[in-house]
Design an enzyme around this catalytic site. Structure first.
Site, PDB file in Angstrom:
ATOM      1  N   ARG A  15      29.323  78.636 -54.668  1.00 52.46           N
ATOM      2  CA  ARG A  15      28.367  77.477 -54.662  1.00 52.46           C
ATOM      3  C   ARG A  15      26.955  77.685 -55.574  1.00 52.46           C
ATOM      4  O   ARG A  15      27.110  77.084 -56.592  1.00 52.46           O
ATOM      5  CB  ARG A  15      27.947  77.214 -53.259  1.00 52.46           C
ATOM      6  CG  ARG A  15      27.513  75.729 -53.013  1.00 52.46           C
ATOM      7  CD  ARG A  15      26.094  75.585 -53.323  1.00 52.46           C
ATOM      8  NE  ARG A  15      25.021  76.395 -52.721  1.00 52.46           N
ATOM      9  CZ  ARG A  15      23.724  76.668 -52.904  1.00 52.46           C
ATOM     10  NH1 ARG A  15      23.277  76.016 -53.790  1.00 52.46           N
ATOM     11  NH2 ARG A  15      23.087  77.365 -51.963  1.00 52.46           N
ATOM     12  N   HIS A 207      16.956  83.711 -48.910  1.00 55.42           N
ATOM     13  CA  HIS A 207      17.449  83.487 -50.239  1.00 55.42           C
ATOM     14  C   HIS A 207      16.857  83.805 -51.524  1.00 55.42           C
ATOM     15  O   HIS A 207      15.990  82.729 -51.844  1.00 55.42           O
ATOM     16  CB  HIS A 207      17.918  81.962 -49.810  1.00 55.42           C
ATOM     17  CG  HIS A 207      18.629  81.468 -50.876  1.00 55.42           C
ATOM     18  ND1 HIS A 207      20.060  81.062 -50.793  1.00 55.42           N
ATOM     19  CD2 HIS A 207      18.416  81.078 -52.202  1.00 55.42           C
ATOM     20  CE1 HIS A 207      20.614  80.443 -51.972  1.00 55.42           C
ATOM     21  NE2 HIS A 207      19.371  80.424 -52.705  1.00 55.42           N
ATOM     22  N   HIS A 209      16.040  84.422 -55.516  1.00 48.08           N
ATOM     23  CA  HIS A 209      16.564  84.139 -56.798  1.00 48.08           C
ATOM     24  C   HIS A 209      15.791  85.307 -57.366  1.00 48.08           C
ATOM     25  O   HIS A 209      14.596  85.697 -57.253  1.00 48.08           O
ATOM     26  CB  HIS A 209      16.327  82.964 -57.451  1.00 48.08           C
ATOM     27  CG  HIS A 209      17.191  81.966 -56.996  1.00 48.08           C
ATOM     28  ND1 HIS A 209      18.323  81.440 -57.766  1.00 48.08           N
ATOM     29  CD2 HIS A 209      17.556  81.188 -55.701  1.00 48.08           C
ATOM     30  CE1 HIS A 209      19.203  80.800 -57.078  1.00 48.08           C
ATOM     31  NE2 HIS A 209      18.497  80.515 -55.893  1.00 48.08           N
ATOM     32  N   CYS A 240      19.636  76.679 -59.657  1.00 48.18           N
ATOM     33  CA  CYS A 240      19.530  75.132 -59.256  1.00 48.18           C
ATOM     34  C   CYS A 240      19.371  74.506 -60.511  1.00 48.18           C
ATOM     35  O   CYS A 240      18.044  74.447 -61.231  1.00 48.18           O
ATOM     36  CB  CYS A 240      18.507  74.983 -58.239  1.00 48.18           C
ATOM     37  SG  CYS A 240      18.312  73.234 -57.949  1.00 48.18           S
ATOM     38  N   ASN A 249      20.842  84.357 -58.508  1.00 46.50           N
ATOM     39  CA  ASN A 249      20.397  84.803 -57.111  1.00 46.50           C
ATOM     40  C   ASN A 249      20.388  86.317 -57.123  1.00 46.50           C
ATOM     41  O   ASN A 249      20.915  86.885 -58.113  1.00 46.50           O
ATOM     42  CB  ASN A 249      21.556  84.435 -56.154  1.00 46.50           C
ATOM     43  CG  ASN A 249      21.468  83.083 -55.605  1.00 46.50           C
ATOM     44  OD1 ASN A 249      22.279  82.162 -56.667  1.00 46.50           O
ATOM     45  ND2 ASN A 249      20.961  82.681 -54.755  1.00 46.50           N
TER      46      ASN A 249
HETATM   47  P1  HMG Z   1      21.486  59.322 -54.886  1.00 44.94           P
HETATM   48  O1  HMG Z   1      21.935  58.999 -56.280  1.00 44.94           O
HETATM   49  O2  HMG Z   1      20.281  58.864 -54.393  1.00 44.94           O
HETATM   50  O3  HMG Z   1      22.771  58.761 -53.966  1.00 44.94           O
HETATM   51  O4  HMG Z   1      21.840  60.917 -54.718  1.00 44.94           O
HETATM   52  P2  HMG Z   1      23.052  57.418 -53.309  1.00 44.94           P
HETATM   53  O5  HMG Z   1      23.058  57.529 -51.755  1.00 44.94           O
HETATM   54  O6  HMG Z   1      21.877  56.444 -53.837  1.00 44.94           O
HETATM   55  O7  HMG Z   1      24.354  57.129 -53.915  1.00 44.94           O
HETATM   56  C1  HMG Z   1      24.523  56.905 -55.194  1.00 44.94           C
HETATM   57  C2  HMG Z   1      26.113  57.291 -55.773  1.00 44.94           C
HETATM   58  O8  HMG Z   1      26.139  58.626 -55.475  1.00 44.94           O
HETATM   59  C3  HMG Z   1      26.970  56.660 -55.008  1.00 44.94           C
HETATM   60  O9  HMG Z   1      27.972  56.265 -55.943  1.00 44.94           O
HETATM   61  C4  HMG Z   1      27.326  57.532 -53.823  1.00 44.94           C
HETATM   62  O10 HMG Z   1      28.649  57.256 -53.399  1.00 44.94           O
HETATM   63  C5  HMG Z   1      27.570  58.629 -54.572  1.00 44.94           C
HETATM   64  P3  HMG Z   1      28.470  55.085 -56.633  1.00 44.94           P
HETATM   65  O11 HMG Z   1      28.479  53.871 -55.736  1.00 44.94           O
HETATM   66  O12 HMG Z   1      27.206  54.892 -57.801  1.00 44.94           O
HETATM   67  O13 HMG Z   1      29.772  55.077 -57.531  1.00 44.94           O
HETATM   68  N1  HMG Z   1      27.151  59.716 -53.546  1.00 44.94           N
HETATM   69  C6  HMG Z   1      27.994  61.033 -53.640  1.00 44.94           C
HETATM   70  N2  HMG Z   1      29.161  61.314 -54.060  1.00 44.94           N
HETATM   71  C7  HMG Z   1      29.694  62.334 -53.588  1.00 44.94           C
HETATM   72  N3  HMG Z   1      29.486  63.029 -52.616  1.00 44.94           N
HETATM   73  C8  HMG Z   1      28.129  63.056 -51.877  1.00 44.94           C
HETATM   74  C9  HMG Z   1      27.578  61.642 -52.489  1.00 44.94           C
HETATM   75  N4  HMG Z   1      26.429  61.174 -52.031  1.00 44.94           N
HETATM   76  C10 HMG Z   1      26.246  59.920 -52.746  1.00 44.94           C
HETATM   77  N5  HMG Z   1      27.718  63.694 -51.172  1.00 44.94           N
HETATM   78  C11 HMG Z   1      22.358  62.868 -53.736  1.00 44.94           C
HETATM   79  C12 HMG Z   1      21.663  61.593 -53.825  1.00 44.94           C
HETATM   80  C13 HMG Z   1      21.844  63.735 -52.645  1.00 44.94           C
HETATM   81  C14 HMG Z   1      23.636  62.452 -53.192  1.00 44.94           C
HETATM   82  C15 HMG Z   1      22.266  63.479 -54.963  1.00 44.94           C
HETATM   83  O14 HMG Z   1      20.834  63.866 -55.575  1.00 44.94           O
HETATM   84  C16 HMG Z   1      22.832  64.998 -55.234  1.00 44.94           C
HETATM   85  O15 HMG Z   1      24.277  65.116 -55.110  1.00 44.94           O
HETATM   86  N6  HMG Z   1      22.134  66.010 -55.373  1.00 44.94           N
HETATM   87  C17 HMG Z   1      22.594  67.531 -55.121  1.00 44.94           C
HETATM   88  C18 HMG Z   1      21.751  68.349 -56.031  1.00 44.94           C
HETATM   89  C19 HMG Z   1      22.307  69.869 -55.988  1.00 44.94           C
HETATM   90  O16 HMG Z   1      23.453  69.966 -55.339  1.00 44.94           O
HETATM   91  N7  HMG Z   1      21.421  70.595 -56.144  1.00 44.94           N
HETATM   92  C20 HMG Z   1      21.696  71.893 -56.154  1.00 44.94           C
HETATM   93  C21 HMG Z   1      21.891  72.476 -54.480  1.00 44.94           C
HETATM   94  S1  HMG Z   1      20.096  72.997 -53.831  1.00 44.94           S
HETATM   95  C22 HMG Z   1      20.004  74.532 -54.253  1.00 44.94           C
HETATM   96  O17 HMG Z   1      20.540  74.889 -55.179  1.00 44.94           O
HETATM   97  C23 HMG Z   1      18.948  75.231 -53.403  1.00 44.94           C
HETATM   98  C24 HMG Z   1      19.329  76.371 -52.550  1.00 44.94           C
HETATM   99  O18 HMG Z   1      20.468  77.309 -53.242  1.00 44.94           O
HETATM  100  C25 HMG Z   1      18.272  77.110 -52.028  1.00 44.94           C
HETATM  101  C26 HMG Z   1      17.309  77.756 -52.883  1.00 44.94           C
HETATM  102  O19 HMG Z   1      17.752  78.457 -53.929  1.00 44.94           O
HETATM  103  O20 HMG Z   1      16.097  77.285 -52.672  1.00 44.94           O
HETATM  104  C27 HMG Z   1      20.285  75.618 -51.338  1.00 44.94           C
HETATM  105 MG    MG Z   2      19.573  78.974 -54.437  1.00 43.49          MG
END
Ligand code: HMG
Ligand code: MG
Length: 300
Positions: A15, A207, A209, A240, A249
């Site tokens: 992931r 966690h 990095h 990220c 990481n």
């Molecule tokens: P948004 O655009 O605000 O969502 O995104 P929305 O609710 O307004 O919906 C907009 C569109 O997105 C719609 O589609 C929804 O259906 C679709 P449309 O009608 O335009 O075709 N949608 C989705 N599609 C698939 N799966 C879903 C989903 N939700 C909405 N779950 C959202 C908000 C949170 C979805 C977006 O910002 C997003 O996907 N962000 C993810 C970012 C991410 O994955 N970042 C990396 C992970 S975090 C990380 O790495 C940190 C960590 O490792 C810890 C650390 O290191 O500190 C965990």
């Molecule tokens: Mg991370």
């Protein structure tokens, strides 16, 4: 100084490790890699995330990956979910547990999940409740706990406040993320000891990095504070896309090497882990940057 005999490593390579990759790694290769990781003794693998594929194209095959992997009994296969839509897909794929995520700093939260911190909390609360009614355990991630790429310093009180909210929702553990690898050992010592006093070491994970090479030093400090659960990604993959400067990481292989050399049991077979590292290295067509993978390539 006392150290835990047993350390739990949660592999987040499939992931966190792949989410930032520019090239799309085939579903077949992802599945094969996870199957290899399952044979290394790791007991927890975060296999993918059910986020908006427009935001994270590298993991747009999350459903296929989660449903095609071979599930080894005793291994927990988890997935990251940001909202109800993601949870629905994760439940359909029948992952063993889910992880919700948010940040301690407002700007990273906004950039990463398109909402303010206050607006994120009810979304996650709903996910946690629904996941638990479907009998899934929920882990919580809190990012930028030692510093934010946009805002700089993050106050430990803010971390404490949001961690408290995550526990109130019902997550069983909060993984505290040094998203851009800025925490230094003395800062980590001070903060982590305080959070351990507040929440207890059993409920926290770290966690790290390794952006600035401080992840193993910080891990040592975390161990001294009593924390027994650490996230890592094989070969130091990871980052990220919504946090500038968030490179890999801590490498699971370097982590396992350090812990086992210290006499702390991880249950992970390092040679097998490095074989799995070699597989993903050839799929990505570039060498992985960890010390153990370098040693492996040089056949030392
Ligand atoms: P948004 O655009 O605000 O969502 O995104 P929305 O609710 O307004 O919906 C907009 C569109 O997105 C719609 O589609 C929804 O259906 C679709 P449309 O009608 O335009 O075709 N949608 C989705 N599609 C698939 N799966 C879903 C989903 N939700 C909405 N779950 C959202 C908000 C949170 C979805 C977006 O910002 C997003 O996907 N962000 C993810 C970012 C991410 O994955 N970042 C990396 C992970 S975090 C990380 O790495 C940190 C960590 O490792 C810890 C650390 O290191 O500190 C965990
Ligand atoms: Mg991370």
């Amino acid at each position: 100084m006392s150290y835990p005999n047993q350390v739990l490593i949660k592999e987040v390579g499939p992931r966190d490790g792949l989410q930032n990759e520019k090239q799309f790694l085939s579903t077949v290769d992802k599945v094969e890699w996870i199957n290899q990781l399952s044979e290394t003794g790791l007991s927890y693998i975060e296999v993918t995330s059910f986020v908006n594929p427009k935001w994270i194209p590298a993991l747009s095959d999350s459903f296929e990956v989660a449903t095609r992997i071979k599930r080894k009994p005793g291994v927990t296969y988890a997935a990251l979910v940001p909202n109800r839509k993601g949870l629905e897909k994760a439940l359909e794929a029948d992952v063993d547990e889910v992880a919700v995520f948010m940040s301690a700093s407002e700007t990273h939260n906004q950039n990463n999940i398109n909402k303010s911190i206050e607006d994120t909390l009810p979304v996650l609360e709903e996910v946690v409740q629904e996941a638990k009614s479907a009998h899934k355990k929920v882990r919580g991630y809190l990012s930028t706990v030692f510093g934010c790429p946009y805002e700089g310093a993050v106050s430990p009180e803010q971390v404490e406040r949001i961690t408290h909210r995550l526990f109130e929702m019902g997550v069983y553990e909060v993984s505290l993320g040094d998203t851009v690898g800025v925490g230094n050992p003395l800062q980590v010592e001070k903060c982590v000891n305080h959070w351990v006093d507040t929440f207890s070491a059993e409920r926290l994970a770290l966690h790290f990095h390794n952006t600035r090479g401080m992840a193993l030093a910080n891990t040592l400090v975390g161990l001294q504070a009593g924390i027994r659960t650490y996230d890592g990604a094989v070969g130091g993959l990871g980052g990220c896309p919504y946090a500038k400067g968030a490179t890999g990481n801590v490498a699971t292989d370097d982590l396992v090497h350090m812990l086992e050399e210290m006499g702390l049991n991880t249950g992970v077979d390092l040679p097998k882990l490095k074989e799995a590292g070699s597989f993903i290295e050839s799929s990505l067509q570039r060498p992985l940057k960890s010390h153990q993978m370098e040693i492996h390539r040089a056949d030392l």
